[in-house]
Design a protein around this motif. Structure first.
Motif, PDB file in Angstrom:
ATOM      1  N   GLY A 142     -14.614  33.426   2.646  1.00  0.00           N
ATOM      2  CA  GLY A 142     -15.681  32.882   3.465  1.00  0.00           C
ATOM      3  C   GLY A 142     -15.102  31.902   4.464  1.00  0.00           C
ATOM      4  O   GLY A 142     -14.172  31.147   4.153  1.00  0.00           O
ATOM      5  N   ALA A 143     -15.643  31.933   5.693  1.00  0.00           N
ATOM      6  CA  ALA A 143     -15.149  31.030   6.742  1.00  0.00           C
ATOM      7  C   ALA A 143     -16.297  30.343   7.472  1.00  0.00           C
ATOM      8  O   ALA A 143     -16.127  29.850   8.579  1.00  0.00           O
ATOM      9  N   LYS A 144     -17.470  30.330   6.851  1.00  0.00           N
ATOM     10  CA  LYS A 144     -18.634  29.663   7.430  1.00  0.00           C
ATOM     11  C   LYS A 144     -19.174  28.674   6.392  1.00  0.00           C
ATOM     12  O   LYS A 144     -18.615  28.532   5.320  1.00  0.00           O
ATOM     13  N   GLY A 145     -20.274  27.986   6.716  1.00  0.00           N
ATOM     14  CA  GLY A 145     -20.932  27.122   5.733  1.00  0.00           C
ATOM     15  C   GLY A 145     -19.989  26.095   5.131  1.00  0.00           C
ATOM     16  O   GLY A 145     -19.431  25.260   5.831  1.00  0.00           O
ATOM     17  N   ILE A 146     -19.795  26.189   3.807  1.00  0.00           N
ATOM     18  CA  ILE A 146     -18.975  25.205   3.105  1.00  0.00           C
ATOM     19  C   ILE A 146     -17.482  25.467   3.209  1.00  0.00           C
ATOM     20  O   ILE A 146     -16.679  24.734   2.614  1.00  0.00           O
ATOM     21  N   ALA A 147     -17.077  26.485   3.964  1.00  0.00           N
ATOM     22  CA  ALA A 147     -15.650  26.809   4.054  1.00  0.00           C
ATOM     23  C   ALA A 147     -14.835  25.678   4.671  1.00  0.00           C
ATOM     24  O   ALA A 147     -13.752  25.337   4.175  1.00  0.00           O
ATOM     25  N   HIS A 148     -15.323  25.100   5.778  1.00  0.00           N
ATOM     26  CA  HIS A 148     -14.584  24.021   6.435  1.00  0.00           C
ATOM     27  C   HIS A 148     -14.480  22.789   5.538  1.00  0.00           C
ATOM     28  O   HIS A 148     -13.379  22.245   5.355  1.00  0.00           O
ATOM     29  N   PRO A 149     -15.595  22.312   4.928  1.00  0.00           N
ATOM     30  CA  PRO A 149     -15.442  21.206   3.984  1.00  0.00           C
ATOM     31  C   PRO A 149     -14.594  21.552   2.759  1.00  0.00           C
ATOM     32  O   PRO A 149     -13.923  20.678   2.210  1.00  0.00           O
ATOM     33  N   ALA A 150     -14.594  22.822   2.334  1.00  0.00           N
ATOM     34  CA  ALA A 150     -13.710  23.216   1.230  1.00  0.00           C
ATOM     35  C   ALA A 150     -12.248  23.043   1.633  1.00  0.00           C
ATOM     36  O   ALA A 150     -11.427  22.548   0.846  1.00  0.00           O
TER      37      ALA A 150
END
Length: 211
Positions: free
Chosen positions: A9-17
């Protein structure tokens, strides 16, 4: 953690992950994403390598890398977890921000996302593949089932039970001893003073069922 991580996944919570793993000095090898328009782009210098079902990348998981599923949509999250279980015989790892507080006798399953300033109290049990957003407070002896989402700044008081697949919006307060049923939804800012049945949606102060 010795192995780098591939994030599905590269949307939603991906960046904070990604930020969580960075905060813990864990290397992220790259992202896999079903939206092909994002392939070849980057998030904070980390490449989006290809599709979430690309065996060329998935075969790295378990041998050379760990995996984390960074997908907000519960149905697709479940699909990707099952794909990792079946094809790679692995469970996703937890992503826990270094500023989160987890009590010494709290228990956590696999694949949970626990963002900055989250607090998890003594004797609390959190299942698998849950999402606890920034600043959520989970008091002592709370029981949280699998695939539960808790919004930013929500307060879950002592001895609350939240069953599998439930969604708790941002800024919600749930009073002690309440049960939130399977796949129930609690709207943002609500104050929940009585139990919510499975599949119900409630909203307001005090929270009431939405028909």
């Amino acid at each position: 953690m010795d192995k780098p991580v591939i994030i599905l996944g590269a949307k939603g919570i991906a960046h904070p992950a990604l930020e969580i793993f960075n905060s813990n000095q864990v290397i992220v090898y790259g992202f896999l994403e079903e939206d092909e328009s994002l392939h070849g782009t980057e998030i904070n210098t980390v490449p989006i390598l290809g599709h979430t079902e690309d065996d060329g990348f998935l075969k790295l998981i378990g041998k050379k890398t760990e995996a984390f599923v960074a997908v907000d949509d519960t149905k697709y999250r479940k699909f990707l977890v099952e794909l990792l279980n079946e094809r790679r015989k692995v469970q996703p790892i937890n992503a826990i921000h270094h500023t989160a507080y987890i009590a010494t006798d709290a228990s956590l399953g696999h694949g949970n996302f626990i963002n900055a300033q989250v607090s998890v109290g003594a004797g609390t049990e959190i299942g698998h593949h849950c999402i606890l957003n920034t600043g959520a407070t989970v008091d002592h002896k709370v029981k949280i089932g699998d695939f539960v989402q808790i919004g930013a700044g929500s307060i879950i008081n002592a001895e609350v039970t939240i069953e599998e697949g439930a969604f708790i919006g941002s800024g919600v307060t749930i009073v002690s001893g309440v049960t939130i049923g399977k796949n129930a939804r609690v709207g943002a800012g609500s104050v929940v003073i009585s139990s919510v049945k499975a599949n119900e949606t409630v909203f307001g102060n005090p929270a009431a069922k939405i028909k």
